[in-house]
Design an enzyme around this catalytic site. Structure first.
Site, mmCIF file in Angstrom:
data_model
loop_
_atom_site.group_PDB
_atom_site.id
_atom_site.type_symbol
_atom_site.label_atom_id
_atom_site.label_comp_id
_atom_site.label_asym_id
_atom_site.label_seq_id
_atom_site.Cartn_x
_atom_site.Cartn_y
_atom_site.Cartn_z
ATOM 1 N N HIS A 161 -1.168 -0.780 15.475
ATOM 2 C CA HIS A 161 -1.453 0.552 14.954
ATOM 3 C C HIS A 161 -2.918 0.708 14.467
ATOM 4 C CE1 HIS A 161 -1.274 -0.488 10.477
ATOM 5 N NE2 HIS A 161 -1.119 -1.630 11.102
ATOM 6 N N GLU A 207 -6.269 -6.502 9.874
ATOM 7 C CA GLU A 207 -5.826 -5.951 8.590
ATOM 8 C C GLU A 207 -5.588 -7.096 7.598
ATOM 9 O OE1 GLU A 207 -2.700 -2.973 8.879
ATOM 10 O OE2 GLU A 207 -3.178 -2.255 6.851
ATOM 11 N N TYR A 266 10.026 0.393 8.952
ATOM 12 C CA TYR A 266 8.677 -0.109 9.259
ATOM 13 C C TYR A 266 8.013 0.771 10.318
ATOM 14 C CZ TYR A 266 4.857 -3.256 10.155
ATOM 15 O OH TYR A 266 3.590 -3.769 10.288
ATOM 16 N N HIS A 311 5.602 -9.744 10.918
ATOM 17 C CA HIS A 311 6.403 -9.476 9.714
ATOM 18 C C HIS A 311 7.885 -9.638 10.049
ATOM 19 C CE1 HIS A 311 3.049 -7.707 7.452
ATOM 20 N NE2 HIS A 311 2.804 -6.886 8.453
ATOM 21 N N HIS A 339 0.815 -1.221 0.000
ATOM 22 C CA HIS A 339 0.000 0.000 0.000
ATOM 23 C C HIS A 339 0.855 1.282 0.000
ATOM 24 C CE1 HIS A 339 0.397 0.420 4.380
ATOM 25 N NE2 HIS A 339 -0.421 -0.566 4.652
ATOM 26 N N ASP A 368 -3.472 -8.080 5.495
ATOM 27 C CA ASP A 368 -2.214 -8.820 5.305
ATOM 28 C C ASP A 368 -2.083 -9.959 6.321
ATOM 29 O OD1 ASP A 368 -2.003 -6.599 7.052
ATOM 30 O OD2 ASP A 368 0.178 -6.622 6.973
ATOM 31 N N ASP A 404 2.071 -6.526 14.475
ATOM 32 C CA ASP A 404 2.918 -5.637 13.671
ATOM 33 C C ASP A 404 4.082 -5.051 14.483
ATOM 34 O OD1 ASP A 404 1.596 -5.820 11.197
ATOM 35 O OD2 ASP A 404 0.166 -4.261 11.730
ATOM 36 N N HIS A 414 -5.096 -9.100 14.778
ATOM 37 C CA HIS A 414 -5.234 -7.856 14.002
ATOM 38 C C HIS A 414 -5.973 -8.198 12.709
ATOM 39 C CE1 HIS A 414 -4.192 -4.131 12.120
ATOM 40 N NE2 HIS A 414 -3.015 -4.449 11.645
#
Ligand code: FEO
Length: 398
Positions: free
Chosen positions: A146, A81, A193, A224, A25, A83, A165, A79
């Site tokens: 986040h 999100e 990051y 990650h 993104h 990904d 994250d 999370h």
């Protein structure tokens, strides 16, 4: 596909290594990325997080090498999100007996992305625990690190913090531990990051660090990049610094130029700032790119932003950078705007306004040159560069 790295007896990383991704993104991932997923083989087989939607088959193949997917009892979703949770619809078809373990905000976001009408949920909150058999999971909500739903999962028996994250890096590598890869590269990617993903939420990061300080941690297993087992102290100290945008004795001169007038000014500012005790960088926006530039701003004490004037505005690359940076909300920075103009004014003035909007301590009115900078202008650039270096030393407490 994943390479099923063993973290402890019957605990594996089974996620996907995305060697080829270069655009996350708009975040430029020069070293690829990974979407880590962790499988715990216990009386209740548990998967902690999944992967991006296109890689569900690879995840399933990695899990299947270790366990029957139909026997997975829980999928912890730290999370929502995409990904990390994008693969859930496909994964749940292969794991029909799995209950999703997450907090209420996570469930709400999952409902915004997917049809969850036949999904089973176990809603948890900070302080809740879940026994898997020999091991257990403890949940700690960390809102806005986040996203609103962000959560950490801690396994006390193995002293593993599944950190989502937080402490992550976009870094593809077949080796999954921090002591098996070039650590300076990993730290660089961790800083990039943090700057691109976490920087706006420094106060929440501080709270998370305080919570983590109360845990006995042997491994930090993020969603990650590599797993921290040797350099835990280093990444935690770095997060403490980044959470307050702690200034180093560092000056960044960041600019975009049309016909090299602003570039000439930038070089004079840079040379004026250069002294042994100060790290000084000369960064042309279109050569370096926003992803890396915001990481340079994160630990700079001082930043000079320069733009030529194009159609009575700042250059588009500068506009893009400052718009992005404003959303990331760096704090405690000092600097000034500079740049050139010709038949129409506006570039350096717009940069100046943006710096004020970001609450920079702006040291002076924009330093400007009409057409090609003359000797007096270049001398002023050099002097102001030296002032920035002095200020950087002062702000860094040197
Ligand atoms: Fe890696 Fe916020 O997702």
């Amino acid at each position: 596909m994943g390479v099923n790295i063993k973290l402890a007896e019957n605990i594996y990383e089974v996620g996907y290594i995305d060697w080829t991704v270069r655009d996350f993104h708009s975040y430029v991932t020069d070293r690829g990325a990974t979407y880590n997923s962790y499988l715990v083989l216990d009386e209740k087989i548990t998967l902690i997080d999944t992967v991006k939607a296109p890689y569900w088959q690879e995840l399933l193949r990695s899990v299947s090498a270790l366990a029957d997917p139909a026997k997975v009892a829980y999928i912890v979703c730290n999370h929502a999100e995409p990904d990390h949770a994008g693969a859930l619809p496909q994964i749940l078809k292969a794991m029909p007996n799995a209950t999703i373990v997450c907090d209420t905000k996570c469930r709400d976001i999952l409902a915004g992305y997917h049809d969850i009408s036949d999904w089973k949920f176990l809603i948890v909150k900070t302080g809740d625990t879940l026994s898997l058999g020999k091991r257990s999971l403890h949940f700690i909500e960390t809102p806005m690190v986040h996203w609103p739903d962000s959560m950490l999962t801690y396994m006390p028996e193995e002293k593993i913090l599944f950190s989502m994250d937080a402490f992550g890096q976009h870094y593809a590598s077949s080796s999954k531990f921090d002591d098996l890869v070039p650590i300076e590269q990993v730290m660089e990617e961790a800083q990039i990051y943090y700057a691109n993903i976490v920087m706006p939420y420094g106060p929440q990061v501080k709270k998370t660090l305080a919570l983590a300080a109360g845990l006995d941690i042997r491994l930090i297993a993020p969603a990650h990049g590599v797993i921290w087992r040797k350099h835990l102290g280093r990444i935690i100290e770095a997060y403490k610094d980044w959470s307050i945008c702690k200034p180093k004795a560092k000056v960044s001169v960041i600019y975009d130029s049309m016909w090299e007038s602003t570039a000439q000014m930038a070089r004079e500012i840079y040379e004026g700032a250069c002294r042994d005790e100060v790290e000084v960088k000369l960064l042309r926006i279109r050569s370096v790119g926003n992803t890396r530039l915001v990481a340079e701003v994160l630990d700079s004490a001082c930043v000079a932003f320069g733009s030529a004037t194009l159609n009575q505005c700042m250059m588009p690359a500068m506009s893009s950078l400052l718009t992005y940076l404003r959303g990331l909300r760096p704090t405690g920075k000092t600097g000034f705007a500079f740049g050139s103009y010709g038949w129409g004014k506006g570039g350096p003035e717009e940069v100046h306004e943006q710096m004020q909007a970001m609450k920079f301590d702006v040291l002076r009115e924009p330093l400007k040159s009409k057409w090609r900078p003359e000797a007096a202008c270049l001398s002023e650039c050099r002097k102001t560069g030296a002032l920035l270096a002095e200020k950087a030393l002062e702000l860094a407490g040197r």
